[in-house]
Design a protein around this motif. Sequence first.
Motif, PDB file in Angstrom:
ATOM      1  N   LYS A   6       0.829  -1.214   0.000  1.00 56.03           N
ATOM      2  CA  LYS A   6       0.000   0.000   0.000  1.00 56.03           C
ATOM      3  C   LYS A   6       0.858   1.256   0.000  1.00 56.03           C
ATOM      4  CE  LYS A   6      -3.916  -2.178   2.239  1.00 56.03           C
ATOM      5  NZ  LYS A   6      -4.663  -2.362   3.483  1.00 56.03           N
ATOM      6  N   ASP A   7       2.050   1.164   0.567  1.00 53.65           N
ATOM      7  CA  ASP A   7       2.949   2.316   0.663  1.00 53.65           C
ATOM      8  C   ASP A   7       4.106   2.246  -0.321  1.00 53.65           C
ATOM      9  OD1 ASP A   7       1.450   3.291   2.819  1.00 53.65           O
ATOM     10  OD2 ASP A   7       2.593   2.086   4.245  1.00 53.65           O
ATOM     11  N   MET A   8       4.036   1.341  -1.295  1.00 46.59           N
ATOM     12  CA  MET A   8       5.157   1.109  -2.200  1.00 46.59           C
ATOM     13  C   MET A   8       4.666   0.984  -3.641  1.00 46.59           C
ATOM     14  SD  MET A   8       7.856  -1.834  -1.215  1.00 46.59           S
ATOM     15  CE  MET A   8       8.449  -1.492   0.408  1.00 46.59           C
ATOM     16  N   ASP A   9       5.437   1.512  -4.548  1.00 46.98           N
ATOM     17  CA  ASP A   9       5.170   1.333  -5.973  1.00 46.98           C
ATOM     18  C   ASP A   9       6.162   0.345  -6.546  1.00 46.98           C
ATOM     19  OD1 ASP A   9       3.068   3.218  -6.163  1.00 46.98           O
ATOM     20  OD2 ASP A   9       4.522   4.863  -6.281  1.00 46.98           O
ATOM     21  N   PHE A  10       5.804  -0.259  -7.664  1.00 45.47           N
ATOM     22  CA  PHE A  10       6.729  -1.141  -8.365  1.00 45.47           C
ATOM     23  C   PHE A  10       7.882  -0.299  -8.897  1.00 45.47           C
ATOM     24  CE2 PHE A  10       8.145  -3.277 -12.299  1.00 45.47           C
ATOM     25  CZ  PHE A  10       8.578  -4.465 -11.739  1.00 45.47           C
ATOM     26  N   PRO A  11       9.122  -0.714  -8.669  1.00 44.05           N
ATOM     27  CA  PRO A  11      10.264   0.075  -9.152  1.00 44.05           C
ATOM     28  C   PRO A  11      10.383  -0.026 -10.675  1.00 44.05           C
ATOM     29  CG  PRO A  11      11.027  -1.960  -8.133  1.00 44.05           C
ATOM     30  CD  PRO A  11       9.546  -1.896  -7.927  1.00 44.05           C
ATOM     31  N   ALA A  12      10.094   1.063 -11.346  1.00 41.35           N
ATOM     32  CA  ALA A  12      10.120   1.078 -12.809  1.00 41.35           C
ATOM     33  C   ALA A  12      11.540   1.072 -13.375  1.00 41.35           C
ATOM     34  CB  ALA A  12       9.365   2.300 -13.330  1.00 41.35           C
ATOM     35  N   ARG A  13      12.510   1.541 -12.574  1.00 45.21           N
ATOM     36  CA  ARG A  13      13.905   1.589 -13.005  1.00 45.21           C
ATOM     37  C   ARG A  13      14.776   0.906 -11.974  1.00 45.21           C
ATOM     38  NH1 ARG A  13      12.475   7.338 -14.697  1.00 45.21           N
ATOM     39  NH2 ARG A  13      12.081   7.486 -12.484  1.00 45.21           N
ATOM     40  N   ARG A  14      15.906   0.434 -12.418  1.00 44.37           N
ATOM     41  CA  ARG A  14      16.847  -0.242 -11.514  1.00 44.37           C
ATOM     42  C   ARG A  14      17.276   0.674 -10.374  1.00 44.37           C
ATOM     43  NH1 ARG A  14      22.874  -2.278 -12.795  1.00 44.37           N
ATOM     44  NH2 ARG A  14      23.184  -3.363 -10.841  1.00 44.37           N
ATOM     45  N   SER A  15      17.404   1.951 -10.652  1.00 40.71           N
ATOM     46  CA  SER A  15      17.833   2.906  -9.617  1.00 40.71           C
ATOM     47  C   SER A  15      16.804   3.030  -8.491  1.00 40.71           C
ATOM     48  CB  SER A  15      18.099   4.281 -10.242  1.00 40.71           C
ATOM     49  OG  SER A  15      16.909   4.795 -10.812  1.00 40.71           O
ATOM     50  N   GLN A  16      15.575   2.617  -8.725  1.00 37.65           N
ATOM     51  CA  GLN A  16      14.527   2.673  -7.709  1.00 37.65           C
ATOM     52  C   GLN A  16      14.481   1.410  -6.848  1.00 37.65           C
ATOM     53  OE1 GLN A  16      11.349   3.326 -10.565  1.00 37.65           O
ATOM     54  NE2 GLN A  16      11.080   5.405  -9.783  1.00 37.65           N
ATOM     55  N   MET A  17      15.207   0.381  -7.244  1.00 38.56           N
ATOM     56  CA  MET A  17      15.199  -0.872  -6.502  1.00 38.56           C
ATOM     57  C   MET A  17      16.071  -0.766  -5.262  1.00 38.56           C
ATOM     58  SD  MET A  17      15.466  -3.851  -9.322  1.00 38.56           S
ATOM     59  CE  MET A  17      14.647  -3.706 -10.872  1.00 38.56           C
ATOM     60  N   VAL A  18      15.596  -1.384  -4.191  1.00 35.94           N
ATOM     61  CA  VAL A  18      16.315  -1.392  -2.920  1.00 35.94           C
ATOM     62  C   VAL A  18      16.780  -2.819  -2.652  1.00 35.94           C
ATOM     63  CG1 VAL A  18      16.140  -0.972  -0.437  1.00 35.94           C
ATOM     64  CG2 VAL A  18      14.909   0.511  -2.048  1.00 35.94           C
ATOM     65  N   GLU A  19      18.108  -2.972  -2.486  1.00 38.22           N
ATOM     66  CA  GLU A  19      18.641  -4.305  -2.192  1.00 38.22           C
ATOM     67  C   GLU A  19      18.091  -4.790  -0.853  1.00 38.22           C
ATOM     68  OE1 GLU A  19      22.837  -6.807  -2.058  1.00 38.22           O
ATOM     69  OE2 GLU A  19      22.903  -4.649  -2.427  1.00 38.22           O
ATOM     70  N   GLY A  20      17.669  -6.027  -0.800  1.00 40.82           N
ATOM     71  CA  GLY A  20      17.070  -6.605   0.398  1.00 40.82           C
ATOM     72  C   GLY A  20      15.558  -6.444   0.438  1.00 40.82           C
TER      73      GLY A  20
END
Length: 117
Positions: free
Chosen positions: A63-77
């Motif tokens: 509910k508080d998160m969007d799908f990361p459209a770019r690799r730079s938006q991804m969080v490891e873990g």
Amino acid sequence: MEKNRKCTHCLVPIECNTQDVTNCDCSKIKISTQVQNFLAGTYHKCLCNSCLQKFEQMVDISKDMDFPARRSQMVEGVHYYIENGYFVFTELYHFLKGQCCQNGCRHCVYGFKNRYL
């Protein structure tokens, strides 16, 4: 009562009562409409209560998160981890994606396995 069934997500043995769902173990916990709608679009059959609760938690987190459209938006873990130099996407990543790619991913939340290919 059907014996020797397995949760189609974690593969833990469960007893499933498909003949009388109101007396099935899974009817002892309440799941949201969002989880019910999600599960309706998956390949899952019988799920254990732990997995049903896990899906409920993923709905709450998403509910508080969007799908990361770019690799730079991804969080490891959170969205992925690195194993032997490769990105491995997490269950949450697949859940946020909103659809199954049908590649038999290791952490697929949609219940798709290579046996369907």
